[in-house]
Design a protein around this motif. Structure first.
Motif, PDB file in Angstrom:
ATOM      1  N   MET A 366       1.679   2.445   4.512  1.00 23.75           N
ATOM      2  CA  MET A 366       1.087   3.634   3.900  1.00 23.75           C
ATOM      3  C   MET A 366      -0.303   3.330   3.344  1.00 23.75           C
ATOM      4  O   MET A 366      -1.166   4.213   3.310  1.00 23.75           O
ATOM      5  CB  MET A 366       2.005   4.160   2.791  1.00 23.75           C
ATOM      6  CG  MET A 366       3.326   4.706   3.286  1.00 23.75           C
ATOM      7  SD  MET A 366       4.450   5.078   1.899  1.00 23.75           S
ATOM      8  CE  MET A 366       6.035   5.114   2.764  1.00 23.75           C
ATOM      9  N   ARG A 368      -2.444   1.458   4.797  1.00 25.37           N
ATOM     10  CA  ARG A 368      -3.369   1.416   5.928  1.00 25.37           C
ATOM     11  C   ARG A 368      -3.598   2.795   6.527  1.00 25.37           C
ATOM     12  O   ARG A 368      -4.569   2.997   7.247  1.00 25.37           O
ATOM     13  CB  ARG A 368      -2.811   0.495   7.015  1.00 25.37           C
ATOM     14  CG  ARG A 368      -2.644  -0.956   6.592  1.00 25.37           C
ATOM     15  CD  ARG A 368      -2.299  -1.815   7.801  1.00 25.37           C
ATOM     16  NE  ARG A 368      -2.174  -3.215   7.443  1.00 25.37           N
ATOM     17  CZ  ARG A 368      -1.037  -3.789   7.090  1.00 25.37           C
ATOM     18  NH1 ARG A 368       0.077  -3.072   7.052  1.00 25.37           N
ATOM     19  NH2 ARG A 368      -0.996  -5.061   6.759  1.00 25.37           N
ATOM     20  N   SER A 369      -2.709   3.717   6.258  1.00 29.77           N
ATOM     21  CA  SER A 369      -2.812   5.058   6.833  1.00 29.77           C
ATOM     22  C   SER A 369      -3.782   5.911   6.024  1.00 29.77           C
ATOM     23  O   SER A 369      -3.811   5.838   4.792  1.00 29.77           O
ATOM     24  CB  SER A 369      -1.437   5.728   6.843  1.00 29.77           C
ATOM     25  OG  SER A 369      -1.547   7.119   7.091  1.00 29.77           O
ATOM     26  N   THR A 371      -3.520   9.019   5.561  1.00 29.46           N
ATOM     27  CA  THR A 371      -2.824  10.170   4.968  1.00 29.46           C
ATOM     28  C   THR A 371      -1.510   9.815   4.293  1.00 29.46           C
ATOM     29  O   THR A 371      -1.120  10.490   3.329  1.00 29.46           O
ATOM     30  CB  THR A 371      -2.536  11.239   6.044  1.00 29.46           C
ATOM     31  OG1 THR A 371      -1.709  10.662   7.077  1.00 29.46           O
ATOM     32  CG2 THR A 371      -3.831  11.756   6.658  1.00 29.46           C
ATOM     33  N   HIS A 372      -0.798   8.798   4.757  1.00 26.39           N
ATOM     34  CA  HIS A 372       0.560   8.575   4.269  1.00 26.39           C
ATOM     35  C   HIS A 372       0.609   8.138   2.800  1.00 26.39           C
ATOM     36  O   HIS A 372       1.539   8.513   2.078  1.00 26.39           O
ATOM     37  CB  HIS A 372       1.291   7.552   5.140  1.00 26.39           C
ATOM     38  CG  HIS A 372       1.742   8.101   6.453  1.00 26.39           C
ATOM     39  ND1 HIS A 372       0.918   8.166   7.559  1.00 26.39           N
ATOM     40  CD2 HIS A 372       2.938   8.635   6.833  1.00 26.39           C
ATOM     41  CE1 HIS A 372       1.580   8.691   8.575  1.00 26.39           C
ATOM     42  NE2 HIS A 372       2.801   8.991   8.159  1.00 26.39           N
ATOM     43  N   SER A 394       6.008  12.198  11.223  1.00 29.69           N
ATOM     44  CA  SER A 394       5.331  11.425  10.186  1.00 29.69           C
ATOM     45  C   SER A 394       5.663   9.942  10.294  1.00 29.69           C
ATOM     46  O   SER A 394       4.776   9.083  10.196  1.00 29.69           O
ATOM     47  CB  SER A 394       5.732  11.963   8.809  1.00 29.69           C
ATOM     48  OG  SER A 394       5.174  11.174   7.775  1.00 29.69           O
ATOM     49  N   ALA A 397       3.980   8.339  13.298  1.00 29.85           N
ATOM     50  CA  ALA A 397       2.573   8.077  13.015  1.00 29.85           C
ATOM     51  C   ALA A 397       2.414   6.868  12.105  1.00 29.85           C
ATOM     52  O   ALA A 397       1.469   6.079  12.257  1.00 29.85           O
ATOM     53  CB  ALA A 397       1.929   9.313  12.382  1.00 29.85           C
ATOM     54  N   LEU A 398       3.343   6.692  11.171  1.00 29.86           N
ATOM     55  CA  LEU A 398       3.266   5.554  10.254  1.00 29.86           C
ATOM     56  C   LEU A 398       3.494   4.231  10.984  1.00 29.86           C
ATOM     57  O   LEU A 398       2.948   3.192  10.580  1.00 29.86           O
ATOM     58  CB  LEU A 398       4.283   5.731   9.128  1.00 29.86           C
ATOM     59  CG  LEU A 398       4.248   4.739   7.968  1.00 29.86           C
ATOM     60  CD1 LEU A 398       2.862   4.705   7.313  1.00 29.86           C
ATOM     61  CD2 LEU A 398       5.312   5.091   6.934  1.00 29.86           C
ATOM     62  N   ASP A 400       2.210   3.266  13.585  1.00 25.84           N
ATOM     63  CA  ASP A 400       0.925   2.769  14.082  1.00 25.84           C
ATOM     64  C   ASP A 400       0.181   1.949  13.036  1.00 25.84           C
ATOM     65  O   ASP A 400      -0.787   1.256  13.364  1.00 25.84           O
ATOM     66  CB  ASP A 400       0.037   3.942  14.522  1.00 25.84           C
ATOM     67  CG  ASP A 400       0.605   4.671  15.731  1.00 25.84           C
ATOM     68  OD1 ASP A 400       1.377   4.047  16.493  1.00 25.84           O
ATOM     69  OD2 ASP A 400       0.275   5.854  15.914  1.00 25.84           O
ATOM     70  N   HIS A 401       0.619   2.050  11.768  1.00 26.56           N
ATOM     71  CA  HIS A 401      -0.091   1.358  10.694  1.00 26.56           C
ATOM     72  C   HIS A 401       0.691   0.161  10.146  1.00 26.56           C
ATOM     73  O   HIS A 401       0.294  -0.422   9.137  1.00 26.56           O
ATOM     74  CB  HIS A 401      -0.395   2.346   9.568  1.00 26.56           C
ATOM     75  CG  HIS A 401      -1.245   3.499  10.010  1.00 26.56           C
ATOM     76  ND1 HIS A 401      -2.595   3.382  10.228  1.00 26.56           N
ATOM     77  CD2 HIS A 401      -0.913   4.783  10.313  1.00 26.56           C
ATOM     78  CE1 HIS A 401      -3.078   4.551  10.625  1.00 26.56           C
ATOM     79  NE2 HIS A 401      -2.076   5.409  10.680  1.00 26.56           N
TER      80      HIS A 401
END
Length: 449
Positions: A366, A368-369, A371-372, A394, A397-398, A400-401
């Motif tokens: 989170m 590195r994201s 938005t998260h 969600s 997408a997380l 990826d980080h």
């Protein structure tokens, strides 16, 4: 004959009375306390959705005039992982405040009286008056000197706390009820630096917390599982709280030793429940209708949001736009839709379970994201729904980080491969990834499941 009698004149009750009075209704506001007086044991924090209501009602300037500083960032440190993010904004409001509770109570109470509500303090409700059909039509009570009080209204609102007399007289049933999950010590510290941040910590079965509040003070405290809650004196509590910070934030622990506590230790714990919140001629607001563990410090925010929902429903019924009973039923549905997801999230958070390796890897992701992290603290602040944050889209997408290489561990590397590396014509792989995430993310994974 009143349009509405509101029992309980603090956050929820005063707000409801104010809004109904502003809409032109005749409102009687009762409380067994005599104002000013009494001190609510609260951690004071008002998340941005609550601040938005105060702004809408024209009361935010009064709050900020008390000198209470804005809070713009929330954070969580768990083991070696730390997340700190700016709060998202809701309708242009992205700040929280932690005002002295008595001042906030008085601002709302004054606004209710100014709007036309009739305040009678020192009145205890003993009975509810009903007609032959069982519809509540008024209250019977008495003043502190035993003078009888009998008043009638088209609707009676119970806003008298989690141990609500109105709810007890109605035998309003609870549901999704859970016992006390933890107990907290907290107090006020003088001399700590103010940086506009809420800090929370999770480590070894302890939840430590601190944030700036009124008059240059800082709230400092710790929540512990009930079985571990053993301190019996202020000296014990000093040691318990400061030692908790020693484990998670030694620098802040040293600041606590170098400064001083300026108030008594407060101790709190509450059960968790939702309660039937409407019926013929009656409704419940605030903690009377719904109480959740204070670990997410959402009680005041919930009280303000719930008052707005209830006042809109009652006004619709009293004005004849729809039958009052239908309006109150709509309020109950809207209330549950608003709070149930965060109620369950808070209940899980309140177990103070240590985060697993997989959970820590996700918290680190989170950071590195783009938005998260913001959405995670927004979820804590009741702004982002847990089911939205933990939705498959969600979480995918997380992924990826996540930390590159072997850092996240083999389970999450496999999940990332299943969700991101397998060809798209094999959707079963993504479903398998979702099941693995749900299984290994503890309470976090329950929403994904």
């Amino acid at each position: 004959m009143y349009d509405a009698i509101v029992v309980g004149a603090r956050i929820s009750g005063a707000s409801t009375a104010m809004l109904l009075s502003r809409a032109g209704h005749k409102v009687l506001l009762l409380d067994r306390a005599v104002f000013p007086g009494g001190k609510a044991a609260a951690t004071n924090l008002v998340h941005p959705p609550g601040i938005l209501r105060l702004k809408r009602w024209g009361l935010l300037d009064e709050l900020t005039a008390t000198g209470c500083p804005p809070i713009t960032e929330y954070g969580l440190r768990s083991g070696p992982v730390e997340l700190m993010a700016r709060l998202p904004a809701v309708d242009g409001v992205g700040e929280a405040y932690s005002p002295e509770r008595s001042r906030l109570d008085q601002i709302l109470l004054d606004a209710a009286v100014k709007a036309g509500a009739e305040l009678r303090s020192g009145v205890s409700v003993r009975e509810l008056i009903t007609d032959d059909a069982g519809t509540v039509t008024g209250v019977r009570g008495e003043t502190s000197d035993r003078t009888p009080v009998v008043e009638h209204a088209r609707v009676v609102v119970g806003a008298d706390g989690s141990n609500s007399t109105v709810a007890r007289l109605l035998d309003a049933p609870k549901y999704e009820a859970h016992p006390v999950l933890n107990k907290s010590h907290w107090s006020y510290w003088e001399g700590l630096p103010h940086d506009g941040r809420v800090r929370t910590y999770r480590h070894a079965g302890k939840h430590a917390f601190t944030w700036p509040t009124h008059d240059g003070l800082t709230i400092v405290g710790v929540a512990l599982p009930v079985a571990d809650f053993k301190a019996t004196s202020d000296e014990d509590r000093d040691r318990t709280v400061i030692s908790a910070f020693d484990e998670v934030d030694p620098e802040r622990a040293e600041l606590l030793r170098a400064t001083k506590r300026v108030d008594r230790w407060m101790t709190g714990s509450v059960p968790n429940f939702l309660r039937r919140s409407h019926g013929p001629g009656w409704a419940l607001a605030g903690d009377a209708g719904y109480t959740r563990d204070p670990i997410t410090a959402a009680g005041i925010t919930d009280g303000l949001r719930g008052a707005e929902l209830l006042a809109a429903a009652v006004e619709s019924g009293l004005s004849g736009r729809e039958p009052l009973e239908a309006a109150l039923a709509g309020y109950a549905r809207d209330r549950d839709a608003l709070v149930t997801g965060h109620y369950r999230y808070t209940r899980d958070h309140a177990t103070i379970a240590d985060h697993s390796r997989e959970e820590l890897a996700f918290i680190q992701a989170m950071n590195r994201s783009p938005t998260h992290g913001r959405d995670m603290v927004g979820m804590f602040a009741t702004m982002v729904h847990p089911a939205e944050f933990y939705s498959p889209a969600s979480i995918h997408a997380l992924l990826d980080h996540l930390e590159p290489g072997a850092g996240p561990g083999w389970k999450l590397r496999m999940v990332r491969w299943l969700a991101r590396g397998v060809p798209r014509h094999l959707p079963g792989a993504t479903r398998t990834a979702d099941r693995l995430v749900a299984k290994n993310l503890g309470p976090m994974g329950q929403y994904l499941a």
